[in-house]
Motif scaffolding. Structure first.
Motif, PDB file in Angstrom:
ATOM      1  N   THR A 258       0.817  -1.195  -0.586  1.00  0.00           N
ATOM      2  CA  THR A 258      -0.107  -0.156  -0.089  1.00  0.00           C
ATOM      3  C   THR A 258       0.909   1.333  -0.123  1.00  0.00           C
ATOM      4  OG1 THR A 258      -1.756  -0.802   1.233  1.00  0.00           O
ATOM      5  CG2 THR A 258      -1.958   1.514   1.290  1.00  0.00           C
ATOM      6  N   LEU A 259       0.574   2.267  -0.793  1.00  0.00           N
ATOM      7  CA  LEU A 259       1.411   3.095  -0.639  1.00  0.00           C
ATOM      8  C   LEU A 259       0.291   4.895  -0.184  1.00  0.00           C
ATOM      9  CD1 LEU A 259       2.429   3.147  -3.848  1.00  0.00           C
ATOM     10  CD2 LEU A 259       4.027   3.103  -2.394  1.00  0.00           C
ATOM     11  N   TYR A 260       0.672   5.801  -0.250  1.00  0.00           N
ATOM     12  CA  TYR A 260      -0.502   6.523   0.596  1.00  0.00           C
ATOM     13  C   TYR A 260      -0.386   8.235  -0.340  1.00  0.00           C
ATOM     14  CZ  TYR A 260      -0.952   3.512   3.835  1.00  0.00           C
ATOM     15  OH  TYR A 260      -0.959   1.973   4.503  1.00  0.00           O
ATOM     16  N   LEU A 261      -1.116   8.254  -1.090  1.00  0.00           N
ATOM     17  CA  LEU A 261      -1.040   9.807  -1.234  1.00  0.00           C
ATOM     18  C   LEU A 261      -1.180  11.491  -0.847  1.00  0.00           C
ATOM     19  CD1 LEU A 261      -1.134  11.641  -3.956  1.00  0.00           C
ATOM     20  CD2 LEU A 261      -2.699  10.390  -5.177  1.00  0.00           C
ATOM     21  N   GLY A 262      -0.893  12.301  -0.220  1.00  0.00           N
ATOM     22  CA  GLY A 262      -1.129  13.567   0.352  1.00  0.00           C
ATOM     23  C   GLY A 262      -1.949  14.719  -0.760  1.00  0.00           C
TER      24      GLY A 262
ATOM     25  N   ALA B 180       1.687  17.433  -4.096  1.00  0.00           N
ATOM     26  CA  ALA B 180       1.134  15.690  -3.924  1.00  0.00           C
ATOM     27  C   ALA B 180       1.909  15.220  -3.370  1.00  0.00           C
ATOM     28  CB  ALA B 180       0.174  15.713  -5.456  1.00  0.00           C
ATOM     29  N   ARG B 181       2.387  14.123  -3.580  1.00  0.00           N
ATOM     30  CA  ARG B 181       3.552  13.222  -2.624  1.00  0.00           C
ATOM     31  C   ARG B 181       2.747  12.326  -2.186  1.00  0.00           C
ATOM     32  NH1 ARG B 181       5.792  15.987   2.935  1.00  0.00           N
ATOM     33  NH2 ARG B 181       4.918  14.421   3.750  1.00  0.00           N
ATOM     34  N   ILE B 182       3.920  10.746  -2.576  1.00  0.00           N
ATOM     35  CA  ILE B 182       3.015   9.996  -2.730  1.00  0.00           C
ATOM     36  C   ILE B 182       4.317   9.617  -1.628  1.00  0.00           C
ATOM     37  CG2 ILE B 182       3.664   7.692  -4.150  1.00  0.00           C
ATOM     38  CD1 ILE B 182       2.658   8.803  -6.288  1.00  0.00           C
ATOM     39  N   GLU B 183       4.173   8.504  -0.266  1.00  0.00           N
ATOM     40  CA  GLU B 183       4.818   8.495   0.949  1.00  0.00           C
ATOM     41  C   GLU B 183       4.124   6.416   0.693  1.00  0.00           C
ATOM     42  OE1 GLU B 183       4.215   9.885   4.051  1.00  0.00           O
ATOM     43  OE2 GLU B 183       4.439  11.572   3.389  1.00  0.00           O
ATOM     44  N   THR B 184       5.710   5.507   1.720  1.00  0.00           N
ATOM     45  CA  THR B 184       5.571   4.664   1.820  1.00  0.00           C
ATOM     46  C   THR B 184       4.593   4.574   2.900  1.00  0.00           C
ATOM     47  OG1 THR B 184       7.310   4.670   2.655  1.00  0.00           O
ATOM     48  CG2 THR B 184       7.434   3.645   0.529  1.00  0.00           C
ATOM     49  N   ALA B 185       4.272   3.453   3.529  1.00  0.00           N
ATOM     50  CA  ALA B 185       3.897   3.015   5.457  1.00  0.00           C
ATOM     51  C   ALA B 185       4.826   3.825   6.080  1.00  0.00           C
ATOM     52  CB  ALA B 185       3.626   2.013   5.462  1.00  0.00           C
ATOM     53  N   ASP B 186       6.305   4.024   5.992  1.00  0.00           N
ATOM     54  CA  ASP B 186       7.519   4.117   7.409  1.00  0.00           C
ATOM     55  C   ASP B 186       7.143   5.729   6.444  1.00  0.00           C
ATOM     56  OD1 ASP B 186       8.421   3.957   4.542  1.00  0.00           O
ATOM     57  OD2 ASP B 186      10.028   2.213   5.389  1.00  0.00           O
ATOM     58  N   GLY B 187       6.713   6.325   6.142  1.00  0.00           N
ATOM     59  CA  GLY B 187       6.912   7.461   5.936  1.00  0.00           C
ATOM     60  C   GLY B 187       7.566   8.331   4.876  1.00  0.00           C
ATOM     61  N   ARG B 188       8.612   7.212   3.945  1.00  0.00           N
ATOM     62  CA  ARG B 188       9.208   7.342   3.157  1.00  0.00           C
ATOM     63  C   ARG B 188       8.706   7.967   1.759  1.00  0.00           C
ATOM     64  NH1 ARG B 188      12.261   3.960  -0.952  1.00  0.00           N
ATOM     65  NH2 ARG B 188      10.705   2.393  -0.331  1.00  0.00           N
TER      66      ARG B 188
ATOM     67  N   ARG C  88      -1.806   6.358   6.287  1.00  0.00           N
ATOM     68  CA  ARG C  88      -0.716   6.177   6.940  1.00  0.00           C
ATOM     69  C   ARG C  88      -0.738   6.492   8.117  1.00  0.00           C
ATOM     70  NH1 ARG C  88       3.610  10.174   6.707  1.00  0.00           N
ATOM     71  NH2 ARG C  88       2.775  10.215   8.319  1.00  0.00           N
ATOM     72  N   ALA C  89      -0.335   5.373   8.733  1.00  0.00           N
ATOM     73  CA  ALA C  89      -0.236   5.640  10.423  1.00  0.00           C
ATOM     74  C   ALA C  89       0.836   6.793  10.536  1.00  0.00           C
ATOM     75  CB  ALA C  89       0.431   4.756  10.821  1.00  0.00           C
ATOM     76  N   PRO C  90       1.035   7.601  11.595  1.00  0.00           N
ATOM     77  CA  PRO C  90       1.954   8.802  11.959  1.00  0.00           C
ATOM     78  C   PRO C  90       3.584   8.334  12.298  1.00  0.00           C
ATOM     79  CG  PRO C  90       0.058   9.334  13.214  1.00  0.00           C
ATOM     80  CD  PRO C  90      -0.003   8.018  12.789  1.00  0.00           C
ATOM     81  N   VAL C  91       4.458   9.251  11.615  1.00  0.00           N
ATOM     82  CA  VAL C  91       5.716   8.232  11.250  1.00  0.00           C
ATOM     83  C   VAL C  91       6.383   9.507  12.286  1.00  0.00           C
ATOM     84  CG1 VAL C  91       5.708   6.847   9.945  1.00  0.00           C
ATOM     85  CG2 VAL C  91       5.830   8.682   8.967  1.00  0.00           C
ATOM     86  N   ASP C  92       7.176   9.433  12.923  1.00  0.00           N
ATOM     87  CA  ASP C  92       7.706  10.526  13.477  1.00  0.00           C
ATOM     88  C   ASP C  92       9.598  10.782  12.143  1.00  0.00           C
ATOM     89  OD1 ASP C  92       6.916  10.830  15.681  1.00  0.00           O
ATOM     90  OD2 ASP C  92       8.550   8.527  16.402  1.00  0.00           O
ATOM     91  N   ARG C  93       8.970  12.171  12.041  1.00  0.00           N
ATOM     92  CA  ARG C  93      10.858  12.710  10.784  1.00  0.00           C
ATOM     93  C   ARG C  93      11.479  13.257  11.760  1.00  0.00           C
ATOM     94  NH1 ARG C  93       8.402  11.641   5.923  1.00  0.00           N
ATOM     95  NH2 ARG C  93       6.213  12.037   6.038  1.00  0.00           N
ATOM     96  N   PRO C  94      12.413  13.173  11.125  1.00  0.00           N
ATOM     97  CA  PRO C  94      13.992  13.737  11.380  1.00  0.00           C
ATOM     98  C   PRO C  94      13.718  14.992  12.075  1.00  0.00           C
ATOM     99  CG  PRO C  94      14.679  12.365   9.401  1.00  0.00           C
ATOM    100  CD  PRO C  94      13.041  12.176   9.732  1.00  0.00           C
ATOM    101  N   ALA C  95      14.865  15.024  12.673  1.00  0.00           N
ATOM    102  CA  ALA C  95      14.588  17.086  13.643  1.00  0.00           C
ATOM    103  C   ALA C  95      15.414  17.540  12.531  1.00  0.00           C
ATOM    104  CB  ALA C  95      15.321  16.941  14.951  1.00  0.00           C
TER     105      ALA C  95
END
Length: 301
Positions: free
Chosen positions: A12-16, A26-34, A294-301
């Protein structure tokens, strides 16, 4: 240049999508936020018409798909979350939801809601938008709450347009001698060649955006100690404070100020309220992919 990293088939991919009044992203991400791909297009607010709105949205997501190296065959595994400016207009949401789409699922919300989701990484909380206009938005236990934001000049208190309107109004008073002239008010009058009739002619066609062009002038003069500018900033901060406290009273556990004037206005708020404000965890694009599922993920600071 290396080819884009393509996600394995079946995952599954996620489009925002953030569809605003000045542009669409627009942005397409993986489940882990990549992030796999990004796309952009022109304005997507519903005030331009549903067809043009969707055309911009589609242009943006197709651009993201292309950058990610994905094909039409991949669309069926994409879950989409789309924030749209003006979706509250009568019939707009229903019209968008009626458009056929190729995705596994699609969810629509206002651009303010995706900004709120992004600011708190999907957790409950509120934002106060302070830009050309102003508005308070919160999401609490799945319920959306709105405070203000009904449009200038009847609402949008404390915003850039609010500051501009009051600066011009005070300048007219100074011209009449009903208010002491200050450096700010002299600069406003100079914009109209010190001729009230020029201000009247400008007013007849001025938009909220036009009024907001005076906001940086007000901020600059306030920083320099101009009494009229400081009074305007204090009045505007009082309005933003009211929006913040209304959201807190309605149960928002945390708040963030966003928008072009957000960081400026924070410094004018009372200390107890500033302590209730936090930094944004993410932006509207982060919120859009959370809306997609997509579940929330922690982004690098």
């Amino acid at each position: 240049m290396s080819a884009p990293a393509k996600e394995p088939d079946g995952r599954t991919l996620y489009l925002g999508v953030d569809g605003g009044g000045t542009g669409c992203r627009a942005r397409i991400e993986t489940a882990d936020g990549r992030v796999l791909g990004r796309g952009v297009a022109g304005p997507a607010a519903t005030r331009f018409g549903i067809d043009k709105c969707w055309q911009a949205i589609e242009t943006a997501w197709r651009g993201a798909m292309a950058e990610a190296g994905l094909s039409e065959a991949d669309l069926g595994r994409v879950r989409a979350g789309i924030g749209v400016a003006g979706i509250a207009r009568e019939g707009a949401r229903a019209a968008l939801e009626a458009i056929p789409h190729p995705f596994a699922s699609i969810s629509f919300a206002s651009d303010a809601i995706i900004a709120c989701l992004g600011a708190h990484n999907g957790a409950d909380g509120g934002i106060v938008i302070v830009g050309t206009g102003s508005c308070g938005i919160a999401r609490i236990a799945g319920t959306d709450i709105k405070v203000g934001g009904y449009g200038f000049p009847i609402s949008d208190e404390g915003s850039g347009a609010y500051l501009g309107l009051r600066a011009v109004r005070m300048a007219m008073l100074a011209y009449d001698g009903r208010l002491d002239a200050t450096a700010l008010l002299e600069e406003v009058l100079k914009r109209f060649d010190h001729q009230p009739q020029n201000a009247v002619a400008w007013m007849d066609r001025a938009t909220a955006t036009d009024y907001a062009t005076f906001a940086p002038m007000v901020v600059r003069h306030a920083d320099q100690g101009d009494p009229a500018a400081r009074r305007l900033m204090q009045e505007a901060a009082g309005k933003i404070e009211g929006i913040c406290r209304a959201l807190l009273d309605k149960g928002a556990p945390r708040l963030a100020l966003v928008g072009g004037l957000g960081s400026v206005m924070e410094g004018w708020l009372p200390p107890d309220l500033r302590r209730r404000l936090g930094a944004q965890a993410g932006d509207a694009m982060d919120g859009a992919v959370i809306l997609a599922g997509r579940a929330p993920v922690d982004r690098p600071a």
